[in-house]
Design an enzyme around this catalytic site. Structure first.
Site, PDB file in Angstrom:
ATOM      1  N   ARG A   1      -0.955  -0.581   5.632  1.00  0.00           N
ATOM      2  CA  ARG A   1       0.371  -0.114   5.028  1.00  0.00           C
ATOM      3  C   ARG A   1       1.245   0.860   6.151  1.00  0.00           C
ATOM      4  O   ARG A   1       0.356   1.894   6.452  1.00  0.00           O
ATOM      5  CB  ARG A   1       0.259   0.752   3.776  1.00  0.00           C
ATOM      6  CG  ARG A   1       1.385   1.153   3.151  1.00  0.00           C
ATOM      7  CD  ARG A   1       1.293   1.817   2.057  1.00  0.00           C
ATOM      8  NE  ARG A   1       0.461   1.225   0.777  1.00  0.00           N
ATOM      9  CZ  ARG A   1      -0.369   1.503   0.259  1.00  0.00           C
ATOM     10  NH1 ARG A   1      -1.009   2.697   0.523  1.00  0.00           N
ATOM     11  NH2 ARG A   1      -0.984   0.630  -0.499  1.00  0.00           N
TER      12      ARG A   1
ATOM     13  N   ARG B   1       1.227  10.614   1.200  1.00  0.00           N
ATOM     14  CA  ARG B   1       1.756   9.368   1.880  1.00  0.00           C
ATOM     15  C   ARG B   1       3.103   9.133   2.366  1.00  0.00           C
ATOM     16  O   ARG B   1       3.794  10.050   2.198  1.00  0.00           O
ATOM     17  CB  ARG B   1       1.221   8.295   0.899  1.00  0.00           C
ATOM     18  CG  ARG B   1      -0.256   8.456   0.280  1.00  0.00           C
ATOM     19  CD  ARG B   1      -0.562   7.421  -0.553  1.00  0.00           C
ATOM     20  NE  ARG B   1      -2.140   7.529  -0.759  1.00  0.00           N
ATOM     21  CZ  ARG B   1      -2.884   6.654  -1.620  1.00  0.00           C
ATOM     22  NH1 ARG B   1      -2.106   5.327  -1.851  1.00  0.00           N
ATOM     23  NH2 ARG B   1      -4.181   6.658  -1.713  1.00  0.00           N
TER      24      ARG B   1
ATOM     25  N   LYS C   1      -4.745  11.135  -3.802  1.00  0.00           N
ATOM     26  CA  LYS C   1      -3.322  10.767  -2.880  1.00  0.00           C
ATOM     27  C   LYS C   1      -2.258  11.392  -3.791  1.00  0.00           C
ATOM     28  O   LYS C   1      -2.178  12.055  -4.956  1.00  0.00           O
ATOM     29  CB  LYS C   1      -3.101   9.439  -3.454  1.00  0.00           C
ATOM     30  CG  LYS C   1      -2.984   8.861  -4.976  1.00  0.00           C
ATOM     31  CD  LYS C   1      -2.749   7.547  -5.172  1.00  0.00           C
ATOM     32  CE  LYS C   1      -2.693   6.913  -6.602  1.00  0.00           C
ATOM     33  NZ  LYS C   1      -2.699   5.549  -6.748  1.00  0.00           N
TER      34      LYS C   1
ATOM     35  N   LYS D   1       2.248  11.688  -3.488  1.00  0.00           N
ATOM     36  CA  LYS D   1       3.205  10.954  -3.058  1.00  0.00           C
ATOM     37  C   LYS D   1       4.530  12.132  -3.127  1.00  0.00           C
ATOM     38  O   LYS D   1       4.864  12.719  -4.289  1.00  0.00           O
ATOM     39  CB  LYS D   1       3.300   9.620  -4.032  1.00  0.00           C
ATOM     40  CG  LYS D   1       2.481   8.766  -3.924  1.00  0.00           C
ATOM     41  CD  LYS D   1       2.377   7.537  -4.968  1.00  0.00           C
ATOM     42  CE  LYS D   1       1.369   6.730  -4.826  1.00  0.00           C
ATOM     43  NZ  LYS D   1       1.445   5.715  -5.620  1.00  0.00           N
TER      44      LYS D   1
ATOM     45  N   CYS E   1       3.621  -5.758  -8.265  1.00  0.00           N
ATOM     46  CA  CYS E   1       2.343  -5.424  -7.413  1.00  0.00           C
ATOM     47  C   CYS E   1       1.936  -6.647  -6.635  1.00  0.00           C
ATOM     48  O   CYS E   1       1.874  -7.803  -7.092  1.00  0.00           O
ATOM     49  CB  CYS E   1       1.496  -4.469  -7.758  1.00  0.00           C
ATOM     50  SG  CYS E   1       0.462  -5.166  -8.817  1.00  0.00           S
TER      51      CYS E   1
ATOM     52  N   CYS F   1      -5.869  -7.987  -3.705  1.00  0.00           N
ATOM     53  CA  CYS F   1      -6.218  -6.464  -3.982  1.00  0.00           C
ATOM     54  C   CYS F   1      -7.420  -6.593  -4.792  1.00  0.00           C
ATOM     55  O   CYS F   1      -7.642  -7.296  -5.768  1.00  0.00           O
ATOM     56  CB  CYS F   1      -5.121  -6.023  -4.900  1.00  0.00           C
ATOM     57  SG  CYS F   1      -5.482  -4.293  -5.597  1.00  0.00           S
TER      58      CYS F   1
ATOM     59  N   CYS G   1      -3.412  -3.770 -12.326  1.00  0.00           N
ATOM     60  CA  CYS G   1      -4.278  -3.176 -12.819  1.00  0.00           C
ATOM     61  C   CYS G   1      -3.443  -1.783 -13.359  1.00  0.00           C
ATOM     62  O   CYS G   1      -2.383  -1.658 -13.239  1.00  0.00           O
ATOM     63  CB  CYS G   1      -5.440  -2.826 -11.717  1.00  0.00           C
ATOM     64  SG  CYS G   1      -4.931  -1.747 -10.587  1.00  0.00           S
TER      65      CYS G   1
ATOM     66  N   CYS H   1       0.818   0.631  -8.895  1.00  0.00           N
ATOM     67  CA  CYS H   1       1.628   0.300  -7.673  1.00  0.00           C
ATOM     68  C   CYS H   1       3.130  -0.251  -7.886  1.00  0.00           C
ATOM     69  O   CYS H   1       4.036  -0.293  -7.313  1.00  0.00           O
ATOM     70  CB  CYS H   1       0.922  -0.426  -6.813  1.00  0.00           C
ATOM     71  SG  CYS H   1      -0.550   0.165  -6.172  1.00  0.00           S
TER      72      CYS H   1
END
Length: 568
Positions: free
Chosen positions: A81, A151, A212, A214, A432, A438, A477, A481
């Site tokens: 990414r 990110r 993470k 964002k 996603c 994935c 899931c 995303c």
């Protein structure tokens, strides 16, 4: 357990904390793994560490069982990414990524993502270093696009109000640079840079963030970056066509864990207004507060949203003010009226033209009768402006002078980038990647969505609502995303062919939907959608959106406080 002030969670640290502490600032033994041709994958800690370098190890799950029968390891490869603040990329850069995808990706495609950047899928180990060096020569990297760091920074894509957008995008780029890891591991490993073993991380810390993180910059009235899906958001406030500051929203996030009611999607809280000069200080203060107070014991509760729930919004806000040396002002008024992309041509205030094209699921590839990848490349060869990747997986061909407009439009039509037959419902749907690449996917998403939308279009037409649409999103899931937890209808993968079915979000992206049915099949979902659309058609108020209707009609209760009523 926590300390007496509830600020620090104590207990045995998660293994990811050990991994980061022992990684020598994200170096690990990645270089040694690269030289190991016995396996196509990365081993031990390096499997996780490559994420900090923008990559995930994956394999093709469609052929995994067959390879096992043949006594072969899974077909290991990586997804990369890129870091692309605000999604801006030049035509020259586009041609570089187009060629690499064609020559070295197992799938040959470029994938536009909900993080407003592109991904390569299916790059084999011998080509990984070449991938990074190719991108670097084009002025692109993948530093900190995954892992426990800040990110890729998103920014509203709309280029019409060029001055405000340019200023906002510049701040997105500044925030991205300011919050990057300072370690030289990326350059050492992938670009053969000079080895500098000792590196301090003054903002992220030696063990980086608990989870993470964002960040977005958004320009009302378009909420095209879905601010409530992110830890930190800067809402642009403009006066007389000039950016004067930001309202700061903190603590949004959509991920959860099936069966764990201590996890839930959450909207961000509005901390108030800041002047432009304080932007980087506030960004740093929010990140360092989360760095120090976030949960490093239980990763499922490690995101900023859970820190705010634990310590209290006001306590967190006061700490940010203290660290940044500012006091938040009263939040300036703003309104979100939509969040979708504006398709077709629009003219900016500078006289330049901008063409937004719909890319279903963000997958740029040549299909029979729809040569999207070739078309983008042909446009890139003559385009004098830039490309803007949107957070809704679409593409803007921006900055087109009047004398080039007809040529670009002709290319877009020839290659299927402009199609009159694409419905508003299809434009308002998103998924996603999920299967087959994935590793977290429990159910289909990208491959499921096109046919599901076709069926949904049929139901809308059946009830006389063919011109209407529903914000409809699918994730394979519960990690969020596809941002299904900000949709009017959100499907979250639970198992093969099974989804949790949520309804009741709104079109503006400021309300989380509530679970309506759990663990049901596509056939059951469409049966419920048939009934619900029928009621919406017959009982709605004038111009009432689907998500607002199901709340007003009492079909589901609104999610006001996620910690209390998301599961209630």
């Amino acid at each position: 357990m926590s300390d007496k002030n509830n600020l620090i969670v104590t207990g045995k640290l998660s293994d990811n904390e050990r991994l980061k502490a022992e990684s020598r600032h994200l170096r690990g033994t990645i270089e040694a793994d690269l030289k190991d041709d016995v396996t196509g994958g990365f081993t031990a800690d390096n499997f996780q560490l490559i994420r900090f370098h923008g990559m995930y190890q994956q394999d093709d799950r469609d052929i995994r069982n067959e390879r096992t029968k043949q006594k072969l390891e899974p077909l290991h490869n990586v997804m990369l990414r890129a870091r692309l603040p605000g999604g801006v990329i030049t035509p020259e850069q586009w041609l570089v990524i187009d060629k690499f995808a064609q020559d070295y990706s197992l799938y040959g495609s470029i994938r536009l993502t909900t993080r407003q950047t592109f991904q390569f899928h299916g790059v084999l180990k011998p080509n990984i270093k070449l991938m990074h060096q190719t991108l670097n020569k084009a002025g692109i990297d993948s530093i900190a696009t995954a892992g426990d760091v800040n990110r890729n920074v998103l920014c509203t894509s709309n280029p019409i109000e060029s001055e405000v957008h340019q200023q906002a995008w510049e701040w997105a780029a500044k925030i991205s640079e300011h919050l990057l890891p300072k370690t030289k591991a990326y350059a050492e490993i992938w670009l053969d840079g000079e080895k500098v073993e000792t590196t301090e991380e003054p903002i992220l810390g030696d063990t980086y963030l608990p989870r993470k993180f964002k960040t977005t910059v958004v320009i009302p009235p378009q909420n095209d970056v879905d601010v409530h899906a992110n830890d930190l958001n800067f809402v642009a406030i403009a006066e007389n066509g000039q950016l004067i500051g930001f309202n700061v929203l903190v603590g949004g996030g959509l991920a959860m864990t099936h069966g764990d009611t201590a996890t839930f999607p959450r909207k961000a809280d509005d901390f108030g207004f800041i002047e432009l000069k304080d932007t980087l200080a506030v960004a740093e203060a929010v990140v360092t507060t989360q760095r120090d107070w976030g949960n490093r014991v239980n990763r499922k509760n490690a995101k900023t949203k859970y820190t705010l729930e634990r310590v209290g919004v006001e306590t967190f806000k006061q700490e940010v003010e203290k660290r940044a040396g500012i006091v938040f002002g009263e939040s300036r008024p703003y309104e979100f009226t939509g969040r979708g992309d504006r398709f077709g041509w629009v003219e900016g205030i500078d006289g330049k033209h901008h063409l937004t094209v719909f890319i279903e699921n963000g997958r740029i590839l040549d299909y029979p009768g729809k040569t999207l990848k070739t078309g983008c490349a042909e446009i890139a060869k003559i385009h004098q402006g830039d490309f803007r990747l949107t957070a809704n997986q679409n593409l803007i061909i921006a900055g087109v002078p009047s004398d080039q407009k007809a040529t670009i439009e002709a290319l877009a039509v020839e290659h299927g980038l402009i199609q009159a037959s694409v419905s508003v419902q299809r434009q308002d749907s998103m998924a996603c990647v999920a299967l087959p690449t994935c590793p977290l996917a429990m159910a289909e998403a990208e491959r499921y969505l096109p046919d599901a939308v076709t069926e949904l279009e049929g139901l809308l037409a059946k009830h006389g609502m063919a011109d209407a649409s529903i914000i409809y999103r699918v994730t394979g899931c519960p990690n969020g995303c596809g941002r299904a937890m900000l949709a009017e209808v959100g499907l979250v993968g639970k198992g093969p062919g099974k989804y949790n079915f949520h309804i009741g979000g709104n079109r503006e992206g400021t309300r989380i939907p509530k679970m309506y049915k759990e663990n049901i099949s596509h056939e059951e979902i469409m049966q419920h959608m048939d009934e619900l659309i029928g009621r919406w058609a017959n009982e709605r108020n004038e111009n009432e959106a689907f998500g607002d209707f199901v709340i007003r009609a009492g079909i589901v209760k609104p999610v006001v406080d996620s910690a209390k009523d998301f599961y209630a």
